[in-house]
Design a protein around this motif. Structure first.
Motif, mmCIF file in Angstrom:
data_model
loop_
_atom_site.group_PDB
_atom_site.id
_atom_site.type_symbol
_atom_site.label_atom_id
_atom_site.label_comp_id
_atom_site.label_asym_id
_atom_site.label_seq_id
_atom_site.Cartn_x
_atom_site.Cartn_y
_atom_site.Cartn_z
ATOM 1 N N ASN A 119 0.885 -1.165 0.000
ATOM 2 C CA ASN A 119 0.000 0.000 0.000
ATOM 3 C C ASN A 119 0.924 1.217 0.000
ATOM 4 O O ASN A 119 2.037 1.127 0.523
ATOM 5 C CB ASN A 119 -0.908 -0.050 1.243
ATOM 6 N N TRP A 141 -12.073 -3.501 15.293
ATOM 7 C CA TRP A 141 -10.878 -2.687 15.091
ATOM 8 C C TRP A 141 -10.359 -2.215 16.445
ATOM 9 O O TRP A 141 -11.101 -1.645 17.251
ATOM 10 C CB TRP A 141 -11.196 -1.497 14.202
ATOM 11 N N MET A 178 -6.322 -7.395 8.875
ATOM 12 C CA MET A 178 -6.268 -6.062 8.282
ATOM 13 C C MET A 178 -5.672 -5.071 9.273
ATOM 14 O O MET A 178 -5.900 -5.173 10.489
ATOM 15 C CB MET A 178 -7.668 -5.592 7.874
ATOM 16 N N ALA A 195 -5.024 -0.677 9.577
ATOM 17 C CA ALA A 195 -5.359 0.622 8.987
ATOM 18 C C ALA A 195 -4.374 1.675 9.476
ATOM 19 O O ALA A 195 -3.998 1.705 10.660
ATOM 20 C CB ALA A 195 -6.789 1.030 9.346
ATOM 21 N N ASP A 245 -15.808 4.675 10.183
ATOM 22 C CA ASP A 245 -16.046 4.722 8.739
ATOM 23 C C ASP A 245 -14.881 5.390 8.005
ATOM 24 O O ASP A 245 -14.494 4.968 6.917
ATOM 25 C CB ASP A 245 -17.341 5.468 8.436
ATOM 26 N N THR A 264 -11.240 3.257 8.234
ATOM 27 C CA THR A 264 -11.185 1.921 7.631
ATOM 28 C C THR A 264 -11.467 1.958 6.132
ATOM 29 O O THR A 264 -11.738 0.921 5.524
ATOM 30 C CB THR A 264 -12.170 0.960 8.321
ATOM 31 N N GLN A 265 -11.382 3.129 5.526
ATOM 32 C CA GLN A 265 -11.510 3.209 4.071
ATOM 33 C C GLN A 265 -10.412 2.372 3.414
ATOM 34 O O GLN A 265 -9.280 2.314 3.920
ATOM 35 C CB GLN A 265 -11.398 4.656 3.604
ATOM 36 N N PRO A 266 -10.696 1.731 2.290
ATOM 37 C CA PRO A 266 -9.693 0.876 1.644
ATOM 38 C C PRO A 266 -8.358 1.559 1.383
ATOM 39 O O PRO A 266 -7.314 0.912 1.417
ATOM 40 C CB PRO A 266 -10.389 0.476 0.337
ATOM 41 N N ARG A 267 -8.362 2.863 1.144
ATOM 42 C CA ARG A 267 -7.102 3.551 0.840
ATOM 43 C C ARG A 267 -6.149 3.573 2.038
ATOM 44 O O ARG A 267 -4.946 3.776 1.867
ATOM 45 C CB ARG A 267 -7.369 4.986 0.375
ATOM 46 N N VAL A 326 -6.010 0.941 4.289
ATOM 47 C CA VAL A 326 -5.964 -0.423 4.837
ATOM 48 C C VAL A 326 -5.056 -1.330 4.006
ATOM 49 O O VAL A 326 -5.077 -1.285 2.771
ATOM 50 C CB VAL A 326 -7.392 -1.020 4.891
ATOM 51 N N VAL A 327 -4.280 -2.154 4.708
ATOM 52 C CA VAL A 327 -3.586 -3.269 4.077
ATOM 53 C C VAL A 327 -4.184 -4.554 4.654
ATOM 54 O O VAL A 327 -4.397 -4.676 5.860
ATOM 55 C CB VAL A 327 -2.062 -3.211 4.321
ATOM 56 N N ARG A 328 -4.491 -5.484 3.761
ATOM 57 C CA ARG A 328 -5.077 -6.772 4.146
ATOM 58 C C ARG A 328 -4.110 -7.880 3.744
ATOM 59 O O ARG A 328 -3.646 -7.921 2.597
ATOM 60 C CB ARG A 328 -6.439 -6.961 3.474
#
Length: 276
Positions: free
Chosen positions: A15, A99, A128, A130, A217, A220-223, A225-227
């Motif tokens: 990321n 989280w 995940m 964040a 909200d 935890t936006q995908p931008r 977060v690394v999963r």
């Protein structure tokens, strides 16, 4: 490339701001001081590091943890017979799916945590993380000021965080941490919050729910977060001062077994510079 004491390691980013795979290092070998410092610096920069298929034994896992701080004996998590510092985490314990940050019940929460997966489910079981610093930077100035004025209160008794020990917990102790902190090594400002907080000081119930929902909200936006998809022997190390994390609850009763450890230091969450 950075030194390892027996060569150098390379870092591949997953990321733009959080999460990197470290290759070219054998964690079974004892690293010199320069190599350990390089790993610590890389962790602070990237926030989460992944080491693939290392398969460390107890002594080696402890040694890796000591790279990032003083190992902590957790008072309520299970312990390996061979080491009080290593906590086995298994399917029957349930995933830590909310989280959270590690050790918010302490005045000095964990500075770093480590997890090595020994057994992975055939599908699912990801974790995940964040980036709470990137999430803070993305807030508008008014929202930064709002969060910067708030503190969260946590139960100070670790037994209250486990359903197996909650009934035997002692008196209701409380610990308070700000929702915005400066990283003690870089000064980078970031959000600092765990969903285990019992309240946000000074707000009524409706306001607390609005702030919690907004924070969850947003951060935890995908931008941000690394999963990570685990394979047996993989290790993750994360900077607890800069991220929060969540285990994905999607593998049912499939076997999943890992080793967890936490490192502490003389640190208390706070801000070292005036708010912007």
């Amino acid at each position: 490339m950075a030194p390892t004491g027996a060569g150098s390691f390379t870092v591949t980013h997953l990321n733009p701001t959080i999460g990197s795979v470290v290759s070219g290092v054998d964690l079974k070998k004892n690293m010199d001081g320069e190599a350990r410092a390089a790993l610590r610096a890389t962790l602070v920069e990237r926030k989460v590091l992944f080491f693939k298929e290392q398969h460390l034994n107890v002594e080696e896992f402890e040694r890796l943890g000591q790279t990032f701080g003083e190992l902590f004996i957790h008072p309520t998590m299970p312990q390996l017979p061979e080491s009080p510092y290593i906590n086995p985490v298994a399917t029957e314990h349930g995933p830590a799916k909310d989280w959270h940050i590690g050790g918010p019940w302490k005045t000095n929460p964990f500075v770093a945590e480590l997890l090595q997966l020994k057994i992975t489910p055939p599908a699912g079981g990801d974790t995940m993380w964040a980036d709470m610093q990137a999430a803070y930077r993305a807030l508008s100035a008014p929202m930064q000021r709002l969060f910067g004025d708030l503190t969260a209160v946590y139960l100070g008794d670790p037994s209250q965080y486990s359903p197996t020990t909650r009934a035997n917990g002692g008196e209701r102790l409380e610990v308070e941490h700000p929702l915005v902190i400066d990283h003690p090594e870089t000064g980078e400002r970031g959000l600092f919050y765990s969903t285990s907080a019992v309240r946000i000081e000074g707000l009524n119930d409706q306001e607390q729910e609005l702030v919690r929902r907004l924070l969850l909200d947003h951060a935890t936006q995908p931008r941000f977060v690394v999963r990570y998809r685990w394979q047996p022997g993989d290790i993750a190390v994360w900077d607890n001062r800069a991220v929060w994390h969540s285990a994905v609850d999607d593998y049912g009763d499939a076997p999943r077994l890992g080793w967890h450890a936490a490192a502490v230091a003389d640190w208390r969450p706070g801000r070292q510079k005036p708010a912007a």
